[in-house]
Design a protein around this motif. Structure first.
Motif, PDB file in Angstrom:
ATOM      1  N   GLY A 105      22.888  18.557  82.788  1.00 26.11           N
ATOM      2  CA  GLY A 105      22.248  18.056  83.994  1.00 26.11           C
ATOM      3  C   GLY A 105      23.184  17.374  84.963  1.00 26.11           C
ATOM      4  O   GLY A 105      24.024  16.569  84.556  1.00 26.11           O
ATOM      5  N   THR A 110      14.521  23.910  79.930  1.00 27.92           N
ATOM      6  CA  THR A 110      14.321  22.630  80.604  1.00 27.92           C
ATOM      7  C   THR A 110      13.910  21.551  79.610  1.00 27.92           C
ATOM      8  O   THR A 110      14.267  20.384  79.786  1.00 27.92           O
ATOM      9  CB  THR A 110      13.299  22.753  81.742  1.00 27.92           C
ATOM     10  OG1 THR A 110      12.109  23.356  81.232  1.00 27.92           O
ATOM     11  CG2 THR A 110      13.853  23.572  82.888  1.00 27.92           C
ATOM     12  N   GLY A 111      13.187  21.924  78.567  1.00 25.65           N
ATOM     13  CA  GLY A 111      12.849  20.967  77.510  1.00 25.65           C
ATOM     14  C   GLY A 111      14.103  20.437  76.835  1.00 25.65           C
ATOM     15  O   GLY A 111      14.224  19.248  76.538  1.00 25.65           O
ATOM     16  N   VAL A 116      15.820  17.937  79.309  1.00 28.83           N
ATOM     17  CA  VAL A 116      15.131  16.646  79.380  1.00 28.83           C
ATOM     18  C   VAL A 116      15.377  15.833  78.108  1.00 28.83           C
ATOM     19  O   VAL A 116      15.683  14.639  78.162  1.00 28.83           O
ATOM     20  CB  VAL A 116      13.627  16.861  79.642  1.00 28.83           C
ATOM     21  CG1 VAL A 116      12.835  15.582  79.427  1.00 28.83           C
ATOM     22  CG2 VAL A 116      13.404  17.405  81.051  1.00 28.83           C
ATOM     23  N   ARG A 117      15.269  16.479  76.940  1.00 27.24           N
ATOM     24  CA  ARG A 117      15.478  15.773  75.664  1.00 27.24           C
ATOM     25  C   ARG A 117      16.908  15.279  75.531  1.00 27.24           C
ATOM     26  O   ARG A 117      17.156  14.117  75.192  1.00 27.24           O
ATOM     27  CB  ARG A 117      15.129  16.686  74.480  1.00 27.24           C
ATOM     28  CG  ARG A 117      15.421  16.044  73.111  1.00 27.24           C
ATOM     29  CD  ARG A 117      15.179  17.019  71.959  1.00 27.24           C
ATOM     30  NE  ARG A 117      15.905  18.259  72.077  1.00 27.24           N
ATOM     31  CZ  ARG A 117      17.202  18.432  71.806  1.00 27.24           C
ATOM     32  NH1 ARG A 117      17.946  17.414  71.405  1.00 27.24           N
ATOM     33  NH2 ARG A 117      17.777  19.617  71.931  1.00 27.24           N
ATOM     34  N   VAL A 119       8.536  22.209  81.491  1.00 27.35           N
ATOM     35  CA  VAL A 119       9.251  21.473  80.458  1.00 27.35           C
ATOM     36  C   VAL A 119       8.309  21.282  79.282  1.00 27.35           C
ATOM     37  O   VAL A 119       7.270  20.641  79.422  1.00 27.35           O
ATOM     38  CB  VAL A 119       9.712  20.093  80.975  1.00 27.35           C
ATOM     39  CG1 VAL A 119      10.355  19.285  79.868  1.00 27.35           C
ATOM     40  CG2 VAL A 119      10.671  20.268  82.141  1.00 27.35           C
ATOM     41  N   CYS A 123      19.111  17.519  88.836  1.00 31.52           N
ATOM     42  CA  CYS A 123      17.933  16.806  88.350  1.00 31.52           C
ATOM     43  C   CYS A 123      17.683  15.559  89.187  1.00 31.52           C
ATOM     44  O   CYS A 123      18.581  15.057  89.853  1.00 31.52           O
ATOM     45  CB  CYS A 123      18.145  16.367  86.898  1.00 31.52           C
ATOM     46  SG  CYS A 123      18.585  17.709  85.786  1.00 31.52           S
ATOM     47  N   GLU A 183      14.901   9.369  81.960  1.00 27.31           N
ATOM     48  CA  GLU A 183      13.904  10.429  82.070  1.00 27.31           C
ATOM     49  C   GLU A 183      14.209  11.163  83.359  1.00 27.31           C
ATOM     50  O   GLU A 183      14.352  10.549  84.418  1.00 27.31           O
ATOM     51  CB  GLU A 183      12.504   9.837  82.116  1.00 27.31           C
ATOM     52  CG  GLU A 183      12.126   9.082  80.859  1.00 27.31           C
ATOM     53  CD  GLU A 183      10.807   8.354  81.024  1.00 27.31           C
ATOM     54  OE1 GLU A 183       9.911   8.870  81.729  1.00 27.31           O
ATOM     55  OE2 GLU A 183      10.688   7.264  80.451  1.00 27.31           O
ATOM     56  N   ILE A 184      14.335  12.491  83.259  1.00 24.85           N
ATOM     57  CA  ILE A 184      14.725  13.279  84.433  1.00 24.85           C
ATOM     58  C   ILE A 184      13.781  14.454  84.621  1.00 24.85           C
ATOM     59  O   ILE A 184      13.041  14.840  83.719  1.00 24.85           O
ATOM     60  CB  ILE A 184      16.180  13.787  84.320  1.00 24.85           C
ATOM     61  CG1 ILE A 184      16.428  14.556  83.003  1.00 24.85           C
ATOM     62  CG2 ILE A 184      17.170  12.649  84.418  1.00 24.85           C
ATOM     63  CD1 ILE A 184      16.487  16.026  83.152  1.00 24.85           C
ATOM     64  N   GLU A 185      13.862  15.020  85.821  1.00 24.04           N
ATOM     65  CA  GLU A 185      13.132  16.243  86.135  1.00 24.04           C
ATOM     66  C   GLU A 185      14.126  17.248  86.705  1.00 24.04           C
ATOM     67  O   GLU A 185      14.776  16.968  87.723  1.00 24.04           O
ATOM     68  CB  GLU A 185      12.046  15.955  87.170  1.00 24.04           C
ATOM     69  CG  GLU A 185      11.299  17.185  87.609  1.00 24.04           C
ATOM     70  CD  GLU A 185      10.301  16.897  88.722  1.00 24.04           C
ATOM     71  OE1 GLU A 185       9.400  17.736  88.894  1.00 24.04           O
ATOM     72  OE2 GLU A 185      10.421  15.871  89.419  1.00 24.04           O
ATOM     73  N   PRO A 186      14.292  18.424  86.079  1.00 22.48           N
ATOM     74  CA  PRO A 186      15.167  19.460  86.638  1.00 22.48           C
ATOM     75  C   PRO A 186      14.535  20.011  87.924  1.00 22.48           C
ATOM     76  O   PRO A 186      13.338  20.272  87.961  1.00 22.48           O
ATOM     77  CB  PRO A 186      15.208  20.541  85.561  1.00 22.48           C
ATOM     78  CG  PRO A 186      14.671  19.891  84.322  1.00 22.48           C
ATOM     79  CD  PRO A 186      13.752  18.803  84.784  1.00 22.48           C
ATOM     80  N   CYS A 217      17.793  12.379  77.875  1.00 25.02           N
ATOM     81  CA  CYS A 217      17.166  11.138  77.408  1.00 25.02           C
ATOM     82  C   CYS A 217      17.894  10.590  76.184  1.00 25.02           C
ATOM     83  O   CYS A 217      18.170   9.392  76.111  1.00 25.02           O
ATOM     84  CB  CYS A 217      15.693  11.374  77.108  1.00 25.02           C
ATOM     85  SG  CYS A 217      14.807   9.858  76.722  1.00 25.02           S
TER      86      CYS A 217
END
Length: 192
Positions: A56, A90-91, A94-95, A27, A139, A104-107, A98
């Protein structure tokens, strides 16, 4: 594969050498980000364009999925949006998550890649025609508290998928397919 362009050779090599079904890139984004959508519209007006994006699936501890109510249509939709120049897929995810939800997440898994015009082409309220090509990822939440941004989203809520599918008129048509695909992890990643 000498007849295949180098970029495609690298993709094929990566796919064949991968120990897993899918590998997500790191990311990141290169600053400054340029909002591609608005930049492109200066040159093409309302003409149809193709835009990459990401969405997501964000489940809570009870297995419900986070949905956002879109400000433009009032319908429920997965959080996500279009990429800016300088972002990884993925960036973008995440953006956008948010921005739209405060989370705040993580794929962690690729659920599907979507490009079918019936699912991904739409006319916006201002007359713009957009054909989205989007990757949908499962995510995990790593921080934040769900809240709408008040601009693109007016509400955030965790839903049981069965409850959303029971009231399809309240959900964007493409999200109905995304949700059905999410319920079938044995088929991930879907290519539609």
């Amino acid at each position: 594969l000498p007849q295949v362009p180098p970029a495609y050779r690298a993709m094929l090599r990566g796919a064949l050498d991968s120990p897993r079904d899918a590998v997500l890139e790191p990311v990141y984004a290169r600053e400054p980000l340029t909002p591609h959508f608005q930049l492109l519209r200066q040159y093409v007006g309302h003409a149809p364009i193709i835009l990459p994006g990401a969405m997501g699936f964000i489940p809570d501890e009870r297995g419900r999925v986070l949905m956002v109510r879109r400000a433009d249509s009032g319908l429920w939709h997965l959080p996500g949006g279009f990429a800016d120049l300088g972002e990884t897929t993925t960036g973008t995810l995440v953006r956008e998550v948010c921005e739209e939800t405060g989370l705040e997440i993580e794929p962690v898994h690729v659920v599907g890649v979507y490009s079918e015009p019936d699912l991904m082409m739409r006319r916006l309220e201002n007359g713009d025609v957009v054909h989205g090509v989007g990757i949908a990822c499962a995510c995990r939440i790593i921080g934040g508290t769900p809240r709408p941004d008040g601009r693109e989203t007016t509400e955030t809520m965790f839903w049981r998928i069965e409850d959303l599918l029971a009231v399809p008129e309240t959900v964007t048509p493409n999200s109905l397919q995304f949700l059905r695909d999410f319920q079938q992890p044995e088929g991930w990643p879907f290519l539609r």
